[in-house]
Scaffold this motif. Structure first.
Motif, PDB file in Angstrom:
ATOM      1  N   PHE A  53       0.836  -1.198   0.000  1.00  0.00           N
ATOM      2  CA  PHE A  53       0.000   0.000   0.000  1.00  0.00           C
ATOM      3  C   PHE A  53       0.871   1.247   0.000  1.00  0.00           C
ATOM      4  N   GLY A  54       0.438   2.240  -0.774  1.00  0.00           N
ATOM      5  CA  GLY A  54       1.046   3.549  -0.727  1.00  0.00           C
ATOM      6  C   GLY A  54      -0.047   4.597  -0.678  1.00  0.00           C
ATOM      7  N   GLY A  55       0.147   5.634   0.156  1.00  0.00           N
ATOM      8  CA  GLY A  55      -0.894   6.641   0.249  1.00  0.00           C
ATOM      9  C   GLY A  55      -0.381   7.957   0.801  1.00  0.00           C
ATOM     10  N   PHE A  56      -1.172   9.001   0.566  1.00  0.00           N
ATOM     11  CA  PHE A  56      -0.935  10.302   1.192  1.00  0.00           C
ATOM     12  C   PHE A  56      -2.284  10.874   1.571  1.00  0.00           C
ATOM     13  N   ASP A  57      -2.278  11.718   2.622  1.00  0.00           N
ATOM     14  CA  ASP A  57      -3.501  12.380   3.046  1.00  0.00           C
ATOM     15  C   ASP A  57      -4.551  11.333   3.437  1.00  0.00           C
ATOM     16  N   TRP A  58      -5.789  11.414   2.940  1.00  0.00           N
ATOM     17  CA  TRP A  58      -6.781  10.391   3.261  1.00  0.00           C
ATOM     18  C   TRP A  58      -6.230   9.003   2.927  1.00  0.00           C
ATOM     19  N   GLY A  59      -5.453   8.920   1.876  1.00  0.00           N
ATOM     20  CA  GLY A  59      -4.894   7.635   1.472  1.00  0.00           C
ATOM     21  C   GLY A  59      -3.913   7.068   2.477  1.00  0.00           C
ATOM     22  N   SER A  60      -3.091   7.922   3.104  1.00  0.00           N
ATOM     23  CA  SER A  60      -2.200   7.442   4.160  1.00  0.00           C
ATOM     24  C   SER A  60      -2.999   6.890   5.327  1.00  0.00           C
ATOM     25  N   ARG A  61      -4.009   7.640   5.731  1.00  0.00           N
ATOM     26  CA  ARG A  61      -4.823   7.190   6.860  1.00  0.00           C
ATOM     27  C   ARG A  61      -5.459   5.822   6.560  1.00  0.00           C
ATOM     28  N   THR A  62      -6.010   5.686   5.366  1.00  0.00           N
ATOM     29  CA  THR A  62      -6.656   4.427   4.995  1.00  0.00           C
ATOM     30  C   THR A  62      -5.653   3.287   4.965  1.00  0.00           C
ATOM     31  N   ALA A  63      -4.497   3.524   4.366  1.00  0.00           N
ATOM     32  CA  ALA A  63      -3.466   2.483   4.321  1.00  0.00           C
ATOM     33  C   ALA A  63      -2.952   2.148   5.717  1.00  0.00           C
ATOM     34  N   ASP A  64      -2.793   3.151   6.571  1.00  0.00           N
ATOM     35  CA  ASP A  64      -2.356   2.912   7.950  1.00  0.00           C
ATOM     36  C   ASP A  64      -3.347   2.012   8.681  1.00  0.00           C
ATOM     37  N   ILE A  65      -4.628   2.272   8.482  1.00  0.00           N
ATOM     38  CA  ILE A  65      -5.658   1.474   9.156  1.00  0.00           C
ATOM     39  C   ILE A  65      -5.588   0.020   8.703  1.00  0.00           C
ATOM     40  N   ILE A  66      -5.468  -0.185   7.406  1.00  0.00           N
ATOM     41  CA  ILE A  66      -5.391  -1.556   6.900  1.00  0.00           C
ATOM     42  C   ILE A  66      -4.141  -2.248   7.430  1.00  0.00           C
ATOM     43  N   ALA A  67      -3.016  -1.553   7.449  1.00  0.00           N
ATOM     44  CA  ALA A  67      -1.783  -2.144   7.964  1.00  0.00           C
ATOM     45  C   ALA A  67      -1.898  -2.492   9.441  1.00  0.00           C
ATOM     46  N   ALA A  68      -2.613  -1.655  10.204  1.00  0.00           N
ATOM     47  CA  ALA A  68      -2.746  -1.880  11.647  1.00  0.00           C
ATOM     48  C   ALA A  68      -3.748  -2.975  11.978  1.00  0.00           C
ATOM     49  N   LEU A  69      -4.899  -2.979  11.303  1.00  0.00           N
ATOM     50  CA  LEU A  69      -5.983  -3.890  11.668  1.00  0.00           C
ATOM     51  C   LEU A  69      -6.046  -5.153  10.812  1.00  0.00           C
ATOM     52  N   TRP A  70      -5.558  -5.083   9.589  1.00  0.00           N
ATOM     53  CA  TRP A  70      -5.566  -6.243   8.697  1.00  0.00           C
ATOM     54  C   TRP A  70      -4.162  -6.468   8.134  1.00  0.00           C
ATOM     55  N   PRO A  71      -3.186  -6.713   8.987  1.00  0.00           N
ATOM     56  CA  PRO A  71      -1.799  -6.825   8.507  1.00  0.00           C
ATOM     57  C   PRO A  71      -1.586  -7.969   7.525  1.00  0.00           C
ATOM     58  N   LYS A  72      -2.455  -8.994   7.551  1.00  0.00           N
ATOM     59  CA  LYS A  72      -2.298 -10.093   6.602  1.00  0.00           C
ATOM     60  C   LYS A  72      -2.663  -9.681   5.183  1.00  0.00           C
ATOM     61  N   ARG A  73      -3.333  -8.526   5.051  1.00  0.00           N
ATOM     62  CA  ARG A  73      -3.672  -8.027   3.715  1.00  0.00           C
ATOM     63  C   ARG A  73      -2.638  -7.022   3.201  1.00  0.00           C
ATOM     64  N   CYS A  74      -1.671  -6.679   4.047  1.00  0.00           N
ATOM     65  CA  CYS A  74      -0.721  -5.616   3.730  1.00  0.00           C
ATOM     66  C   CYS A  74       0.702  -6.170   3.695  1.00  0.00           C
ATOM     67  N   GLU A  75       1.295  -6.212   2.516  1.00  0.00           N
ATOM     68  CA  GLU A  75       2.663  -6.708   2.363  1.00  0.00           C
ATOM     69  C   GLU A  75       3.669  -5.711   2.909  1.00  0.00           C
ATOM     70  N   ALA A  76       3.455  -4.439   2.615  1.00  0.00           N
ATOM     71  CA  ALA A  76       4.339  -3.362   3.056  1.00  0.00           C
ATOM     72  C   ALA A  76       3.589  -2.055   2.871  1.00  0.00           C
ATOM     73  N   LEU A  77       4.156  -0.967   3.421  1.00  0.00           N
ATOM     74  CA  LEU A  77       3.432   0.298   3.483  1.00  0.00           C
ATOM     75  C   LEU A  77       4.365   1.464   3.174  1.00  0.00           C
ATOM     76  N   VAL A  78       3.865   2.402   2.359  1.00  0.00           N
ATOM     77  CA  VAL A  78       4.485   3.717   2.201  1.00  0.00           C
ATOM     78  C   VAL A  78       3.452   4.740   2.632  1.00  0.00           C
TER      79      VAL A  78
END
Length: 353
Positions: free
Chosen positions: A155-180
């Motif tokens: 996942f990569g995101g900025f602004d609303w996109g960062s928040r959304t990606a952060d949430i997925i990484a925090a709550l559904w880490p099995k769906r998130c390979e890595a994060l920017v």
């Protein structure tokens, strides 16, 4: 835009190819992380695409996902490992129009969706609550992954996109390979948002207070394009975008749900609007500020007025896995469109952490 508590033109096909070549030394994807598209999605081109040369994506598609039909751009091989790039406000998928071909050239399947209320993403039912609390947008992206049969993505995101990606990484880490994540850890804590900030910091958030009023909602409805252009100039002071670049994105603001979604998002953050009770449990987990353990690279734009002082130290403790931080000199808020090669490089590096 980002959480209160945490403070031109596309390159042509030839230029994109040159930029992509400079990324080749980093290596391609570490491992496949997705499956072929689901039956509800239109097929993507199987060859990496380098854009049309006029600042637009060559193909836009739609898929039913959750309570939406989601519009999205896709680039790269359909069987490549997935990268999902999430835009912010007041922006759209064109923030990634230069990033996508760079990653596609490295073998990634790149998905760039319009968030709810933007572009061609629409609600399936006219009676659905036009809700924009943070957790529901994350659920939208999980539903999109399911619809496209993507098990895991970078996942990569900025602004609303960062928040959304952060949430997925925090709550559904099995769906998130890595994060920017641009500007670091942006999960909203509404209780903390009740606390005042110093005047200079509050000034940067002027539009949130404007949106809290009925006059603000009416003004935003009437002047939505002028409003966005003002924000672009204010938060990206060195980005000399032209009218064509702005107009391509501004078309996404003509969605009939755009104003209700934006207004609800900011009023919800300030505790002035209610969310959907179905997400109370998820919001309670987010209010506890969960750590993010997936491999992460955080990016700060040096000229972004929302970038916190301290070169990432304000949020460093929230990322407990493999981690790197980069500050981009001379760059403002819209990092992927202002510095597409640096953003693409961060995605590749995060996938290798």
């Amino acid at each position: 835009m980002i959480d209160r508590r945490t403070f031109g033109k596309v390159v042509g096909a030839g230029a994109a190819g040159t930029a992509a070549a400079s990324l080749i030394g980093l290596g391609g994807p570490a491992a496949a992380a997705s499956s072929p598209p689901g039956p509800g999605a239109e097929r993507a081109a199987t060859a990496p695409t380098a854009g049309t040369g006029d600042g637009s994506f060559p193909v836009l598609k739609q898929v039913r996902a959750g309570e939406l039909t989601v519009g999205y751009a896709e680039a790269g091989p359909a069987d490549g490992p997935a990268v999902i790039l999430l835009h912010g406000w007041p922006y759209d998928i064109h923030s990634y129009v230069d990033v996508a071909p760079l990653l596609a050239a490295q073998g990634y399947r790149v998905i760039v969706p319009y968030l709810r209320g933007h572009g061609t993403t629409t609600f399936l039912s006219p009676t659905t609550f036009r809700n924009a609390q943070q957790s529901v947008i994350a659920h939208d992206i999980i539903a999109l992954m399911d619809a496209l049969r993507i098990k895991k993505a970078v996942f990569g995101g900025f602004d609303w996109g960062s928040r959304t990606a952060d949430i997925i990484a925090a709550l559904w880490p099995k769906r998130c390979e890595a994060l920017v994540s641009v500007t670091g850890y942006l999960i909203t804590d509404r209780e903390k948002n009740k606390q005042p900030l110093p005047p200079a910091a509050e000034w940067a958030w002027w539009y949130q207070y404007y949106f809290a009023t009925e006059r603000g909602a009416q003004g935003f409805e009437k002047y939505r394009h002028d409003f966005a252009k003002l924000i672009w100039h204010n938060v990206s002071p060195s980005w000399n975008f032209d009218d064509a670049t702005f107009d391509r994105t501004a078309a996404a603001f003509d969605n009939e749900d755009y104003v209700p979604i934006v207004i609800h998002n900011y009023r919800w953050r300030l505790g002035l609007a209610q969310g959907d009770p179905r997400y109370d449990g998820v919001e309670a987990r987010l209010a506890a500020a969960p750590d993010i353990a997936v491999p992460t690279i955080t990016l700060d734009g040096e000229l972004d007025p929302f970038t916190p002082a301290g070169d990432g130290t304000a949020y460093r403790a929230k990322f407990t896995g493999p981690y790197d931080h980069r500050t981009l000199k001379g760059i403002g808020h819209n990092v992927p469109q202002e510095a597409p090669e640096a953003f693409a490089r961060a995605v590749l590096d995060a996938d290798r952490l």
